[in-house]
Write a protein that holds these residues in place. Structure first.
Motif, PDB file in Angstrom:
ATOM      1  N   UNK A   1      49.164  37.746  37.773  1.00 51.80           N
ATOM      2  CA  UNK A   1      48.459  36.722  38.551  1.00 51.80           C
ATOM      3  C   UNK A   1      48.248  35.459  37.733  1.00 51.80           C
ATOM      4  N   UNK A   2      47.951  35.594  36.447  1.00 48.43           N
ATOM      5  CA  UNK A   2      47.756  34.409  35.602  1.00 48.43           C
ATOM      6  C   UNK A   2      49.064  33.670  35.342  1.00 48.43           C
ATOM      7  N   UNK A   3      50.170  34.404  35.288  1.00 48.34           N
ATOM      8  CA  UNK A   3      51.453  33.772  34.999  1.00 48.34           C
ATOM      9  C   UNK A   3      52.138  33.218  36.246  1.00 48.34           C
ATOM     10  N   UNK A   4      52.141  34.004  37.330  1.00 49.12           N
ATOM     11  CA  UNK A   4      52.949  33.651  38.495  1.00 49.12           C
ATOM     12  C   UNK A   4      52.139  33.211  39.714  1.00 49.12           C
ATOM     13  N   UNK A   5      50.823  33.358  39.646  1.00 48.90           N
ATOM     14  CA  UNK A   5      49.998  32.941  40.774  1.00 48.90           C
ATOM     15  C   UNK A   5      49.258  34.103  41.410  1.00 48.90           C
ATOM     16  N   UNK A   6      48.083  33.798  41.948  1.00 51.85           N
ATOM     17  CA  UNK A   6      47.236  34.836  42.535  1.00 51.85           C
ATOM     18  C   UNK A   6      47.894  35.487  43.742  1.00 51.85           C
ATOM     19  N   UNK A   7      48.497  34.681  44.590  1.00 55.51           N
ATOM     20  CA  UNK A   7      49.018  35.201  45.842  1.00 55.51           C
ATOM     21  C   UNK A   7      50.196  36.146  45.617  1.00 55.51           C
ATOM     22  N   UNK A   8      51.035  35.850  44.647  1.00 60.37           N
ATOM     23  CA  UNK A   8      52.144  36.768  44.351  1.00 60.37           C
ATOM     24  C   UNK A   8      51.629  38.134  43.910  1.00 60.37           C
ATOM     25  N   UNK A   9      50.630  38.114  43.054  1.00 59.14           N
ATOM     26  CA  UNK A   9      50.051  39.375  42.594  1.00 59.14           C
ATOM     27  C   UNK A   9      49.406  40.132  43.746  1.00 59.14           C
ATOM     28  N   UNK A  10      48.729  39.418  44.640  1.00 59.45           N
ATOM     29  CA  UNK A  10      48.091  40.064  45.786  1.00 59.45           C
ATOM     30  C   UNK A  10      49.122  40.714  46.702  1.00 59.45           C
ATOM     31  N   UNK A  11      50.260  40.074  46.864  1.00 57.79           N
ATOM     32  CA  UNK A  11      51.304  40.653  47.721  1.00 57.79           C
ATOM     33  C   UNK A  11      51.875  41.925  47.098  1.00 57.79           C
ATOM     34  N   UNK A  12      52.082  41.905  45.791  1.00 59.53           N
ATOM     35  CA  UNK A  12      52.593  43.111  45.116  1.00 59.53           C
ATOM     36  C   UNK A  12      51.587  44.252  45.226  1.00 59.53           C
ATOM     37  N   UNK A  13      50.316  43.954  44.989  1.00 57.97           N
ATOM     38  CA  UNK A  13      49.303  45.015  44.992  1.00 57.97           C
ATOM     39  C   UNK A  13      49.139  45.625  46.378  1.00 57.97           C
TER      40      UNK A  13
ATOM     41  N   UNK B   1      43.627  48.258  40.539  1.00 57.25           N
ATOM     42  CA  UNK B   1      43.241  47.613  39.291  1.00 57.25           C
ATOM     43  C   UNK B   1      43.489  46.124  39.290  1.00 57.25           C
ATOM     44  N   UNK B   2      44.587  45.686  39.908  1.00 57.46           N
ATOM     45  CA  UNK B   2      44.885  44.261  39.945  1.00 57.46           C
ATOM     46  C   UNK B   2      44.327  43.539  41.141  1.00 57.46           C
ATOM     47  N   UNK B   3      43.859  44.285  42.138  1.00 54.91           N
ATOM     48  CA  UNK B   3      43.444  43.683  43.415  1.00 54.91           C
ATOM     49  C   UNK B   3      42.215  42.796  43.281  1.00 54.91           C
ATOM     50  N   UNK B   4      41.143  43.317  42.704  1.00 55.82           N
ATOM     51  CA  UNK B   4      39.879  42.583  42.712  1.00 55.82           C
ATOM     52  C   UNK B   4      39.975  41.283  41.920  1.00 55.82           C
ATOM     53  N   UNK B   5      40.568  41.340  40.735  1.00 54.20           N
ATOM     54  CA  UNK B   5      40.649  40.141  39.909  1.00 54.20           C
ATOM     55  C   UNK B   5      41.450  39.036  40.572  1.00 54.20           C
ATOM     56  N   UNK B   6      42.611  39.377  41.123  1.00 53.38           N
ATOM     57  CA  UNK B   6      43.455  38.374  41.765  1.00 53.38           C
ATOM     58  C   UNK B   6      42.801  37.812  43.016  1.00 53.38           C
ATOM     59  N   UNK B   7      42.200  38.718  43.835  1.00 52.97           N
ATOM     60  CA  UNK B   7      41.594  38.277  45.088  1.00 52.97           C
ATOM     61  C   UNK B   7      40.375  37.399  44.843  1.00 52.97           C
ATOM     62  N   UNK B   8      39.526  37.784  43.891  1.00 54.01           N
ATOM     63  CA  UNK B   8      38.337  36.985  43.603  1.00 54.01           C
ATOM     64  C   UNK B   8      38.715  35.635  43.006  1.00 54.01           C
ATOM     65  N   UNK B   9      39.695  35.623  42.116  1.00 52.04           N
ATOM     66  CA  UNK B   9      40.159  34.359  41.562  1.00 52.04           C
ATOM     67  C   UNK B   9      40.731  33.461  42.663  1.00 52.04           C
ATOM     68  N   UNK B  10      41.459  34.040  43.601  1.00 53.89           N
ATOM     69  CA  UNK B  10      42.024  33.280  44.713  1.00 53.89           C
ATOM     70  C   UNK B  10      40.917  32.662  45.568  1.00 53.89           C
TER      71      UNK B  10
END
Length: 397
Positions: free
Chosen positions: A68-80, A120-129
């Motif tokens: 999420x920090x490298x490629x963007x929050x939304x990309x990480x959210x889609x993967x998760x 594990x990756x959901x909350x951090x990416x979603x809250x940052x978004x």
């Protein structure tokens, strides 16, 4: 903003829906997928698989949070959400132990591990978004995470009650949880569609300049510990509520419907105080003062100790304490998600917030499933020890 909110909380809704459904149907999941005749009960084995989900959270936080920090929050959210939905679908469709033998528990354990990675990756990416979508109202925006959890809890309880009413006696042993996780799969698909249509937030920090995120130094680790400590109280009360409902059934012999009604009252009560939650979050956005949050945290801690002394004389308290503690600690819980997100700079927010949140949840989420299983009928000697020692400990959490 509405689209960003829906895209952000969709995974959190599925996570909590899955969490409650798995806890509620632990006995049925255990008898379906795990072999009989083992030293521990099948329910304990199913809850151990649930504990594996918790253990996988920090791994997923490191991988997906960094992504999420490298490629963007939304990309990480889609993967998760893809991983989470797939794991939920597996639980709804994989054949049981009677049909495929030991392959059934192996598949379930793998699915729960993957579920933990995605969570594990959901909350951090979603809250940052959410925070970066409305930087001037970051705490108010992040409070939607808690509201999504409450709505997921209400939906899960509605599904549970509906299945009890619709399915004939005995039919819900396997059919019930498969229907429930089928509904969870549909929720995941809807969340994925919302994320595919959402607009990404602009890159921030080094990522905006095409540079890698700063390394994890001592300051980063201190912030992770801070976030883990902040989330521990909320996670403890969440697991405490489930543990107390299991305790009410197994030790106090309360009819099964009573804890269900108590859960509904708790969730509806929290939802009714949403306007106050928003007002408290808005106050933090305006003032940045943490004194009300600290006061709420201290109040919950003191009341937990008082409850530990009173529950022996008034065992019915276990049915109302989760709601009471959540409401009395609202000045702490209302701005909590936003406060945790603001601990980190934007360049480290995805990974740092995800790791801190995951560790805080694991601290209470890994041990308590075993306690619940032992309280419900595990090894007699251990169960006796856990019953006596955990009464006060659970309230302290």
């Amino acid at each position: 903003m509405r689209r960003a909110t829906l895209a952000s909380i969709g995974g959190n809704v599925l996570e909590y829906f899955d969490f409650i459904m798995y806890a509620h149907f632990a006995r049925e999941i255990g008898s379906t997928f795990f072999p009989p005749g083992v030293r521990f009960s099948q329910t304990t084995a199913a809850l151990a698989a649930f504990g594996l989900t918790c253990c996988a959270r920090p791994v997923g936080a490191w991988i997906l949070g960094g992504y999420a920090d490298r490629k963007g929050r939304l990309r990480s959210l889609r993967v998760s959400i893809v991983i989470m939905t797939t794991a939920t679908f597996v639980l709804a469709t994989v054949p049981g132990y009677a049909r495929i033998g030991l392959l059934a528990p192996a598949v379930i354990m793998l699915a729960r591990f993957c579920q933990g990675l995605s969570m594990g990756g959901e909350f951090g990416s979603a809250t940052a978004f959410l925070i970066e979508s409305r930087p001037a109202h970051a705490t108010r925006a992040a409070s939607w995470q808690a509201i999504g959890q409450i709505l997921a809890s209400l939906g899960a309880l509605a599904v549970t009650f509906g299945l009890r009413q619709v399915l004939p006696a005995g039919a819900s042993d396997e059919t019930g949880f498969r229907i429930a996780f089928g509904i969870g799969t549909l929720l995941g698909i809807l969340a994925l569609l919302a994320r595919m249509g959402a607009e990404p937030t602009p890159p921030r920090g080094p990522a905006a300049r095409g540079m890698p995120a700063p390394p994890a130094d001592a300051r980063f680790c201190l912030r992770v510990v801070t976030v883990g400590s902040m989330v521990a109280l909320g996670a403890g009360i969440t697991y405490f509520g489930l543990a107390m409902l299991a305790y009410a059934q197994s030790e106090l012999h309360v009819p099964a419907d009573i804890p269900l009604y108590a859960s509904v009252i708790s969730v509806v009560g929290q939802l009714a105080f949403t306007p106050l939650r928003w007002r408290l979050a808005n106050r933090f956005d305006r003032t940045g003062r943490i004194v009300p949050s600290l006061a709420g945290c201290g109040l919950v801690a003191v009341l937990s100790l008082c409850a530990a002394c009173a529950v022996g004389r008034h065992p019915g308290l276990v049915l109302v304490l989760p709601l009471g503690l959540n409401l009395l600690g609202l000045s702490y819980f209302a701005p909590l998600d936003g406060q945790m997100g603001l601990v980190f700079p934007a360049a480290q927010r995805g990974r740092g917030l995800a790791i801190g949140y995951a560790c805080g949840v694991v601290l209470f989420g890994t041990l308590l499933p075993f306690l619940i299983g032992w309280l419900s009928g595990g090894v007699p000697v251990v169960r006796s020890w856990v019953r006596n020692c955990s009464r006060g400990w659970l309230f302290w959490c």
